[in-house]
Design an enzyme around this catalytic site. Structure first.
Site, PDB file in Angstrom:
ATOM      1  N   ASP A   6       0.858  -1.185   0.000  1.00 52.10           N
ATOM      2  CA  ASP A   6       0.000   0.000   0.000  1.00 52.10           C
ATOM      3  C   ASP A   6       0.893   1.233   0.000  1.00 52.10           C
ATOM      4  O   ASP A   6       1.587   1.502   0.985  1.00 52.10           O
ATOM      5  CB  ASP A   6      -0.903  -0.023   1.236  1.00 52.10           C
ATOM      6  CG  ASP A   6      -1.544   1.324   1.531  1.00 52.10           C
ATOM      7  OD1 ASP A   6      -1.842   2.041   0.551  1.00 52.10           O
ATOM      8  OD2 ASP A   6      -1.753   1.644   2.711  1.00 52.10           O
ATOM      9  N   ARG A  11       3.775   7.083   3.831  1.00 54.71           N
ATOM     10  CA  ARG A  11       4.674   5.934   3.944  1.00 54.71           C
ATOM     11  C   ARG A  11       4.187   4.788   3.066  1.00 54.71           C
ATOM     12  O   ARG A  11       3.114   4.852   2.471  1.00 54.71           O
ATOM     13  CB  ARG A  11       4.759   5.461   5.400  1.00 54.71           C
ATOM     14  CG  ARG A  11       5.364   6.450   6.356  1.00 54.71           C
ATOM     15  CD  ARG A  11       5.428   5.878   7.761  1.00 54.71           C
ATOM     16  NE  ARG A  11       4.098   5.547   8.267  1.00 54.71           N
ATOM     17  CZ  ARG A  11       3.867   4.905   9.409  1.00 54.71           C
ATOM     18  NH1 ARG A  11       4.881   4.506  10.150  1.00 54.71           N
ATOM     19  NH2 ARG A  11       2.643   4.646   9.808  1.00 54.71           N
ATOM     20  N   LYS A  13       3.357   0.673   3.219  1.00 50.70           N
ATOM     21  CA  LYS A  13       3.101  -0.463   4.094  1.00 50.70           C
ATOM     22  C   LYS A  13       3.005  -1.722   3.243  1.00 50.70           C
ATOM     23  O   LYS A  13       2.539  -1.672   2.101  1.00 50.70           O
ATOM     24  CB  LYS A  13       1.792  -0.260   4.875  1.00 50.70           C
ATOM     25  CG  LYS A  13       1.790   0.974   5.749  1.00 50.70           C
ATOM     26  CD  LYS A  13       0.431   1.177   6.407  1.00 50.70           C
ATOM     27  CE  LYS A  13       0.409   2.467   7.200  1.00 50.70           C
ATOM     28  NZ  LYS A  13      -0.926   2.715   7.809  1.00 50.70           N
ATOM     29  N   TYR A  87     -20.938   5.011  -7.416  1.00 51.07           N
ATOM     30  CA  TYR A  87     -20.365   6.352  -7.283  1.00 51.07           C
ATOM     31  C   TYR A  87     -20.644   7.133  -8.568  1.00 51.07           C
ATOM     32  O   TYR A  87     -20.509   6.601  -9.664  1.00 51.07           O
ATOM     33  CB  TYR A  87     -18.860   6.210  -7.077  1.00 51.07           C
ATOM     34  CG  TYR A  87     -18.192   7.283  -6.271  1.00 51.07           C
ATOM     35  CD1 TYR A  87     -18.683   7.682  -5.037  1.00 51.07           C
ATOM     36  CD2 TYR A  87     -17.010   7.873  -6.728  1.00 51.07           C
ATOM     37  CE1 TYR A  87     -18.032   8.633  -4.283  1.00 51.07           C
ATOM     38  CE2 TYR A  87     -16.337   8.827  -5.979  1.00 51.07           C
ATOM     39  CZ  TYR A  87     -16.858   9.212  -4.751  1.00 51.07           C
ATOM     40  OH  TYR A  87     -16.202  10.159  -4.001  1.00 51.07           O
ATOM     41  N   ILE A  95      -8.269   4.188  -5.506  1.00 56.40           N
ATOM     42  CA  ILE A  95      -8.042   2.746  -5.488  1.00 56.40           C
ATOM     43  C   ILE A  95      -8.041   2.209  -4.063  1.00 56.40           C
ATOM     44  O   ILE A  95      -8.547   1.110  -3.793  1.00 56.40           O
ATOM     45  CB  ILE A  95      -6.708   2.404  -6.189  1.00 56.40           C
ATOM     46  CG1 ILE A  95      -6.825   2.625  -7.701  1.00 56.40           C
ATOM     47  CG2 ILE A  95      -6.293   0.963  -5.900  1.00 56.40           C
ATOM     48  CD1 ILE A  95      -7.864   1.751  -8.379  1.00 56.40           C
ATOM     49  N   ASP A  96      -7.502   2.975  -3.126  1.00 59.97           N
ATOM     50  CA  ASP A  96      -7.492   2.523  -1.733  1.00 59.97           C
ATOM     51  C   ASP A  96      -8.908   2.351  -1.207  1.00 59.97           C
ATOM     52  O   ASP A  96      -9.217   1.364  -0.510  1.00 59.97           O
ATOM     53  CB  ASP A  96      -6.708   3.495  -0.855  1.00 59.97           C
ATOM     54  CG  ASP A  96      -7.198   4.931  -0.950  1.00 59.97           C
ATOM     55  OD1 ASP A  96      -7.821   5.297  -1.974  1.00 59.97           O
ATOM     56  OD2 ASP A  96      -6.954   5.708  -0.003  1.00 59.97           O
ATOM     57  N   ARG A  97      -9.811   3.268  -1.570  1.00 58.64           N
ATOM     58  CA  ARG A  97     -11.198   3.161  -1.118  1.00 58.64           C
ATOM     59  C   ARG A  97     -11.890   1.971  -1.780  1.00 58.64           C
ATOM     60  O   ARG A  97     -12.701   1.283  -1.139  1.00 58.64           O
ATOM     61  CB  ARG A  97     -11.945   4.459  -1.419  1.00 58.64           C
ATOM     62  CG  ARG A  97     -11.392   5.672  -0.677  1.00 58.64           C
ATOM     63  CD  ARG A  97     -12.090   6.961  -1.065  1.00 58.64           C
ATOM     64  NE  ARG A  97     -13.473   6.983  -0.589  1.00 58.64           N
ATOM     65  CZ  ARG A  97     -14.347   7.921  -0.921  1.00 58.64           C
ATOM     66  NH1 ARG A  97     -14.001   8.891  -1.765  1.00 58.64           N
ATOM     67  NH2 ARG A  97     -15.580   7.890  -0.433  1.00 58.64           N
ATOM     68  N   THR A 120      -3.729   9.905   6.573  1.00 56.52           N
ATOM     69  CA  THR A 120      -3.500  11.306   6.228  1.00 56.52           C
ATOM     70  C   THR A 120      -4.841  12.013   6.047  1.00 56.52           C
ATOM     71  O   THR A 120      -5.064  13.116   6.554  1.00 56.52           O
ATOM     72  CB  THR A 120      -2.664  11.416   4.945  1.00 56.52           C
ATOM     73  OG1 THR A 120      -1.423  10.722   5.130  1.00 56.52           O
ATOM     74  CG2 THR A 120      -2.380  12.868   4.612  1.00 56.52           C
TER      75      THR A 120
END
Length: 244
Positions: A6, A11, A13, A87, A95-97, A120
């Site tokens: 990620d 940062r 991960k 949506y 993409i993270d969501r 963040t």
């Protein structure tokens, strides 16, 4: 074995999975990317795939140099996901969501789900019991709130995250800590209560870098899992393999 990565705003991960089992978890800076991943691949020689979700500012070429060692998959909007994306601007959905929504859909089937990612930014994503992704909200995270108070005023200091000593701040520093921390806690509980007014029952997953700090302060019952995005990356990739 699968290595999920990620790339966040601050940062990187990563986690190595064997099936659904998280074997080891990693956190490192962006300038350490290639060195750290090469070391992980040396340690876990059975790793066959590197699965990447990125919202941070990092070039794909930084990963592509590793293609000789492992198969690389960048999660994109064109992948198969286990939900219907309702949506209104689907191509702008992070993409993270999408990965978090997929993980919630796969891990908690036939339920209404609210995923709160406290990093963040704080993102809220809602997937109904019929696997429709409906949307959510985005707001500043704890660090951004501290920085905004400092950067957009002339005299407020830049503070680091700390436990508010009093709800009513008795100094400027105490007032900032109370405003930032209690403000976000009240926001999250407020969002949850709004969803409760629209849905009779749903589960709440809290994840992200500030999970542990926030979880104990919330009034609502939640599932706290700071590694949920990495776990969801693994589940999403396995879903893609089965459905492509």
């Amino acid at each position: 074995m699968i290595l999920t990565v990620d790339v966040g705003n601050t940062r990187i991960k990563g986690a190595v999975f064997e099936g659904d089992i998280l074997v080891e978890y990693f956190v490192f800076e962006k300038n350490e990317l290639q060195k750290k991943i090469k070391n992980i691949l040396k340690k876990y020689k059975k790793t066959t795939h590197l699965v990447v979700a990125s919202v941070g500012n990092i070039e794909k070429e930084s990963f592509l140099e590793l293609e000789k060692e492992v198969k690389i998959h960048f999660v994109s909007h064109q992948d198969s996901f286990p939900f219907v994306n309702s949506y209104e601007t689907p191509q702008t959905l992070g993409i993270d969501r999408m990965v978090l929504a997929a993980g919630a859909t796969l891990q908690y089937p036939n339920q209404n789900r609210l995923v709160i990612d406290a990093g963040t930014c704080v993102t809220y994503d809602f997937i109904d019991e019929n696997d429709n992704y409906l949307g959510g909200a985005i707001s500043p995270g704890l660090r951004l709130r501290y920085e905004a108070l400092h950067n957009f005023t002339s005299k407020l200091p830049l503070l680091s995250l700390d436990e508010p000593k009093h709800f009513i701040g008795k100094s400027t520093s105490e007032s900032i800590h109370s405003g930032v921390v209690n403000g976000l806690v009240c926001e999250i509980d407020g969002f949850i209560n709004e969803y409760k007014g629209q849905c009779l029952k749903f589960i709440i997953i809290l994840t992200g870098g500030d999970t542990e700090f926030l979880a104990k302060r919330l009034k609502n019952t939640i599932f706290a899992n700071s590694n949920f995005l990495l776990e969801s990356l693994n589940r999403t990739f396995q879903y893609k393999i089965k459905n492509d």
